[in-house]
Scaffold this motif. Sequence first.
Motif, short mmCIF file in Angstrom:
data_model
loop_
_atom_site.label_atom_id
_atom_site.label_comp_id
_atom_site.label_asym_id
_atom_site.label_seq_id
_atom_site.Cartn_x
_atom_site.Cartn_y
_atom_site.Cartn_z
N UNK A 29 26.08 13.93 28.59
CA UNK A 29 25.89 15.02 29.42
C UNK A 29 25.77 14.42 31.06
N UNK A 30 26.42 15.25 31.89
CA UNK A 30 26.26 15.03 33.24
C UNK A 30 24.75 15.00 33.89
N UNK A 31 24.36 14.09 34.63
CA UNK A 31 23.19 14.12 34.97
C UNK A 31 23.07 13.72 36.38
N UNK A 32 21.80 13.98 37.24
CA UNK A 32 21.73 13.62 38.43
C UNK A 32 20.69 12.53 38.53
N UNK A 33 20.37 12.15 39.71
CA UNK A 33 19.18 10.89 39.97
C UNK A 33 18.69 10.96 41.30
N UNK A 34 17.29 10.89 41.03
CA UNK A 34 16.40 10.96 42.35
C UNK A 34 15.92 9.67 42.17
N UNK A 35 16.06 8.68 43.43
CA UNK A 35 15.93 7.23 43.25
C UNK A 35 15.00 7.04 44.25
N UNK A 36 13.55 6.98 43.97
CA UNK A 36 12.45 6.67 44.64
C UNK A 36 12.36 5.42 45.18
N UNK A 37 12.30 4.98 46.28
CA UNK A 37 12.47 3.34 46.77
C UNK A 37 12.38 3.24 48.29
N UNK A 38 11.77 2.11 48.51
CA UNK A 38 11.74 1.84 50.09
C UNK A 38 13.27 1.11 50.44
N UNK A 39 13.83 0.62 49.55
CA UNK A 39 15.11 0.10 49.54
C UNK A 39 16.42 0.95 48.98
N UNK A 40 17.67 0.54 49.61
CA UNK A 40 18.69 1.50 49.13
C UNK A 40 19.28 1.00 47.80
N UNK A 41 18.97 -0.41 47.17
CA UNK A 41 19.56 -1.07 45.93
C UNK A 41 21.18 -0.56 46.12
N UNK A 42 21.87 -0.45 47.26
CA UNK A 42 23.28 -0.36 47.25
C UNK A 42 23.93 -1.51 47.58
N UNK A 43 23.57 -2.82 47.61
CA UNK A 43 24.33 -3.89 47.65
C UNK A 43 25.25 -4.22 46.74
N UNK A 44 26.23 -5.11 46.95
CA UNK A 44 27.11 -5.63 45.64
C UNK A 44 27.34 -6.98 46.26
N UNK A 45 27.96 -7.62 45.17
CA UNK A 45 28.09 -9.14 45.48
C UNK A 45 28.82 -9.57 46.88
N UNK A 46 29.36 -8.45 47.45
CA UNK A 46 30.15 -8.91 48.54
C UNK A 46 29.32 -8.47 49.89
N UNK A 47 28.24 -7.77 49.84
CA UNK A 47 27.13 -7.33 50.65
C UNK A 47 25.81 -8.05 50.68
N UNK A 48 25.52 -8.62 49.48
CA UNK A 48 24.25 -8.96 49.18
C UNK A 48 23.76 -10.01 50.19
#
Length: 298
Positions: A113-132
């Motif tokens: 089923x489609x779902x949404x996410x609330x991401x509680x975090x001081x950080x973005x956790x949006x890096x990839x192997x190219x940006x980390x």
Amino acid sequence: MKDIHIIGVPSDYGQNRRGVDMGPSAIRYAGLKEKLERLGYEVSDLGDVPVPTPETRRIEHQKLKYLREVVSVSEALCEKVEGVLKGGHTPVILGGDHSIAIGSLAGIARAGQPFGVIWFDAHGDMNTDETTPSGNIHGMPLAASLGLGHEALTGIGGIRPKVKPENVVLVGARSIDPEERELIRQSGIHVFSMQDVDRRGMDAVMQEAIRIASDGTRGIHLSLDLDALDPMFAPGVGTPVNGGFTYREGHLAMELLAASGKLLSVDVVEVNPILDHRNQTGRMAVELLESLFGKRVM
């Protein structure tokens, strides 16, 4: 009222500071099962996903440290979460570092089923192997769940992306890497930084976050990194950042999500007992989960 099934994931493969592998034990020791049962839930503890110790492994990719191990743990967690949701229960997943959320979200997606996410975090956790800047995968789980990054991470569970960016809300951000910032802007997710919380208040921010994450979805997954709180209230985390949520802001956010009736599942991550004081952060995690599952003063 749905039953709650607890799943432990004692993994610290996503980062380079040992200790978060003991997070599930610390949260359990703080009385999680008993306190949720007092709220009227039937609670089953399914034990831990098997995780080998890092000392028996070696780093093969400096930009994707312990990739093979993170993928293995994530696939195992994906299967467990899928089964719990298809059985009509609510999974409460105890980390472990934040890389475990790759498996959490994969399991929810596999449940169908489609779902949404609330991401509680001081950080973005949006890096990839190219940006980390570090190669630590605990800085990549949100990107991977959105289909961004290495295919070994984005393909877990056989579904990519796991969640639509328009239904993802990052709350509490205050430490974002430069290249990660640009990826966040391009991704289309919604971000409420600590400045937004300061200016608008937690009530307004959470009401909007719930609206965004639940729009057209079956419900909401909460990914709760304890470093979202100020280190004054949660000192035992791997990457603390000053200026986070207060004790009451954290509880208000949980209470509002509980009142919405939209919660599907939750993972709680980055509790590090080695860095903690008398399990203060483990106890904080349990108290927040109590509020999330309906505890009230009156």
